[in-house]
Design an enzyme around this catalytic site. Structure first.
Site, PDB file in Angstrom:
ATOM      1  N   ASP A 170    -106.964   2.824 -85.233  1.00  0.00           N
ATOM      2  CA  ASP A 170    -106.002   3.811 -85.286  1.00  0.00           C
ATOM      3  C   ASP A 170    -106.021   4.480 -83.766  1.00  0.00           C
ATOM      4  O   ASP A 170    -106.004   4.067 -82.937  1.00  0.00           O
ATOM      5  CB  ASP A 170    -106.427   4.994 -86.453  1.00  0.00           C
ATOM      6  CG  ASP A 170    -105.237   5.638 -86.864  1.00  0.00           C
ATOM      7  OD1 ASP A 170    -104.736   6.477 -86.270  1.00  0.00           O
ATOM      8  OD2 ASP A 170    -104.712   5.303 -88.166  1.00  0.00           O
ATOM      9  N   HIS A 219    -105.020  11.590 -88.210  1.00  0.00           N
ATOM     10  CA  HIS A 219    -104.511  10.467 -89.107  1.00  0.00           C
ATOM     11  C   HIS A 219    -105.856   9.533 -89.326  1.00  0.00           C
ATOM     12  O   HIS A 219    -106.160   9.511 -90.501  1.00  0.00           O
ATOM     13  CB  HIS A 219    -103.562   9.617 -88.388  1.00  0.00           C
ATOM     14  CG  HIS A 219    -102.807   8.546 -89.127  1.00  0.00           C
ATOM     15  ND1 HIS A 219    -103.299   7.355 -88.737  1.00  0.00           N
ATOM     16  CD2 HIS A 219    -101.982   8.493 -89.809  1.00  0.00           C
ATOM     17  CE1 HIS A 219    -102.504   6.469 -89.878  1.00  0.00           C
ATOM     18  NE2 HIS A 219    -101.751   7.102 -90.266  1.00  0.00           N
ATOM     19  N   SER A 395    -100.368   4.695 -95.361  1.00  0.00           N
ATOM     20  CA  SER A 395    -101.920   4.759 -94.735  1.00  0.00           C
ATOM     21  C   SER A 395    -103.049   5.409 -95.390  1.00  0.00           C
ATOM     22  O   SER A 395    -103.812   4.995 -95.009  1.00  0.00           O
ATOM     23  CB  SER A 395    -101.574   5.590 -93.391  1.00  0.00           C
ATOM     24  OG  SER A 395    -101.123   7.045 -93.522  1.00  0.00           O
TER      25      SER A 395
END
Length: 649
Positions: A170, A219, A395
């Site tokens: 990521d 994230h 995700s």
């Protein structure tokens, strides 16, 4: 220019790589970067770093794939090549120690699932555990009780991910200790694997999250918490595999992506990292057709063939967030045979509005969705020691799947990458997943699937029970079943129907009797690519939607060039017989086009992995009676057979 040593040769996956490399990709204009792939002559590999600095580069890193290959990093982070860097490159190319130099073109990759939410009996001390409905759904946030990953059963059997390492590929949002400069997230610290972590954006072992005011860099931390957040520490929630180790691979936090960075990330420490979780890919704008470049393809092939001591690295991929405007078969990562593509459902079993559908999706987990309840999102860890209820998108689904696979690997460390795919097909459940458009169907051997959800929601309890006594599936073979190269015109109002009859290479060493993946490598264009639709039907009658309409795709020039559309819907079927390809246009305005190639590629085994008896019974009965009269009997027989299989495990 092609580096000679990068030819894939005759190893497994040659046909797929050639098809993907030859594909014409509809992406933005290329950006030439200051990153270089450099191949050195034998005997001078130890001089790589010195050579790099001599020619104005910051450093050189040896690549784990190929012979004599190095990644030369620039001194600055300028996104585009400068006159000065071009001069450095030209001098480098003339150096006697250098065999080849390959420029790294920048291209777009987009994080998936970062979006806001519109306000949306195991004892754990973690405060968010009761809100983690995707682990144990008791009806929280107006959800459907029982619609979850069934982790409670796996935990009760003693499987919590111990000994398994999952890498979150990521933007480096795992918070970690940089020799006392920063601090660890308290819910991830005990499970963080520093050895297996790396920052390919900055070329150092510290994938530190870059600060932004909008918390955009949250994230990776959120994904990591879903997998490996510690249990019973009174902090945030609990990971699916709460005793597993999590590694951070930072590779998205720069203005461009390169083939080297992507390939390096995917091939990082494959003997230590068991599972790679990827929640990114080409832009989900409904008009992009893109996939991995050659180095990344080679790295993935090496991963499944050599990773984990030859058992194969496990790549988990989010299917995409383009919703009904996109099709994940246009994403060469999610539609790869080497990845397990995961879609998502919300807590009442419906699809999320951003879910993409395609025939390559293998299974589903959970994410946030249409509900306005603030607790309907995915609860997990967040930046700066915080927790969140707002994680979302596919995700969020991919790391949950990685966690389930970690539980299965703990139950049986000998599982291969293909074993994990077979276990996903066999143990995933329809449960209460439903979609108004795409209904549940059975394929030719009775396996139930859905165009959106694949074979259903992952069942951790069912998977670990079956994994414990699992026997490795037979050797895999590849057969080019046939190819049509003539030009066939297509126009609105009519459907082009083509057929290929095949014996599936019977009598040859590469005979395929039981299917796993099927690829239709297609070259086709049209006056509006987004209006093209492609369906394919197997000899056993299973129809796969290879390409749906993409209303935002206005391309009229590129089309699809040797693009490998993939389906998992014919899993376990006998491929011998006639395959039917159906191509047409769907839309308001008249369109025209031409199909120039359809090559059918079959991948599977010669001996039955587990469903031979189901297939044999079905075929013998079908030969003696009418199909309509067998439908109810077949459904019951399949259910009995699969229930028997599950009960034995």
């Amino acid at each position: 220019m092609m580096l000679g040593s990068l030819r894939y040769g005759t190893t497994v996956g040659l046909i797929l790589i050639n098809a993907m490399v030859l594909a014409t990709l509809a992406t933005e204009e290329g950006i030439f970067t200051n990153h270089l792939l450099v191949q050195l002559h034998e005997g001078v590999h130890d001089e790589a770093h010195q050579l790099a600095t001599e020619h104005g580069y910051h450093s050189a890193r040896k690549l784990p794939f190929g012979e004599g290959l190095f990644h030369f990093y620039p001194l600055d982070t300028a996104p585009r090549r400068t006159k000065r860097s071009l001069h450095n490159r030209q001098r480098l190319e003339k150096d006697r120690r250098v065999k080849n130099v390959l420029d790294q073109e920048g291209f777009g990759r987009q994080k998936r699932g970062y979006r806001s939410i519109n306000e949306i009996d195991i004892k754990m001390t973690d405060p968010l555990f009761s809100k983690q409905w995707y682990l144990i759904n008791t009806g929280q946030a107006d959800g459907t009780p029982g619609l979850d990953l069934n982790v409670a059963e796996a935990w009760d059997l003693g499987y919590t991910g111990t000994g398994i390492t999952i890498a979150i590929m990521d933007d480096g949002r795992l918070k970690l200790c940089n020799h006392g400069i920063d601090y660890l997230h308290p819910d991830l610290a005990s499970n963080y694997n520093a050895e297996a972590s790396y920052d390919f954006s900055s070329n150092d072992p510290y994938p530190y999250p870059r600060y932004t005011d909008d918390w955009f860099n949250s994230h990776g931390t959120r994904c990591a918490g879903e997998v490996s957040a510690a249990a019973n520490n009174n902090i945030c929630g609990v990971g699916v595999a709460y005793n597993s180790k999590v590694a951070g691979i930072r590779m998205l936090d720069q203005p461009f992506m390169t083939d080297i960075i992507e390939a390096s990330s995917i091939s990082h420490m494959p003997q230590i990292i068991d599972i790679y979780s990827a929640s990114w890919g080409p832009t989900d704008d409904g008009k992009t057709v893109d996939g991995p470049r050659e180095l990344t393809l080679q790295a993935m092939a090496d991963g499944v063939n050599k990773g984990r001591g030859g058992k194969g690295s496990i790549y988990v991929w989010a299917s995409g967030d383009g919703g009904s405007y996109d099709d994940c078969n246009c994403d060469g990562y999610a539609s790869s045979m080497w990845t397990i593509s995961i879609n998502s459902a919300i807590n009442d079993g419906r699809t999320a509005l951003y879910d993409e559908s395609c025939s390559s999706t293998l299974a589903s987990t959970f994410s946030n969705g249409r509900k306005r309840n603030p607790e309907a999102g995915v609860a997990t860890t967040d930046l700066y020691g915080n927790c969140t209820l707002r994680h979302s998108g596919t995700s969020a689904a991919a790391p949950e799947a990685a966690g389930v696979f970690a539980l299965a690997l703990e139950a049986n460390p000998d599982l291969t990458w293909r074993d994990m795919q077979h276990l996903s097909v066999l143990t995933s459940k329809r449960n209460q997943l439903h979609d108004d458009l795409h209904q549940w169907r059975r394929n030719g051997v009775g396996l139930e699937f859905n165009h959106l959800f694949g074979y259903g929601v992952l069942d951790a309890g069912g998977m670990v029970k079956m994994a414990k006594e699992w026997k490795t599936v037979p050797e895999r073979f590849h057969c080019v079943a046939g190819s049509l190269q003539e030009v066939h015109k297509i126009q609105s109002g009519e459907r082009l129907i083509l057929t290929i009859s095949t014996d599936s290479c019977q009598g040859k060493d590469n005979f395929v009797r039981y299917l796993e993946h099927v690829q239709a490598v297609v070259t086709v264009n049209g006056s509006r690519r987004g209006d093209l639709i492609i369906n394919m039907t197997s000899p056993m009658g299973t129809k796969s939607i290879l390409l749906s309409r993409r209303p935002r795709d206005d391309d009229a020039k590129v089309g699809f060039d040797k693009w490998p559309f993939m389906t998992t819907h014919t899993w376990g079927e006998d491929p011998r017989g006639t395959w039917i390809l159906e191509v047409g246009f769907q839309g308001d305005k008249p369109q025209r086009g031409a199909l120039k190639e359809w090559t059918l590629m079959l991948h599977g085994t010669q001996s039955a992995p587990y469903i031979d008896q189901i297939v044999r019974d079905y075929q013998s009965k079908l030969a003696m009676s009418k199909k309509e009269e067998l439908e109810e009997e077949l459904d019951e027989a399949v259910e009995r057979s699969l229930k028997s299989l599950l009960s034995k495990n």
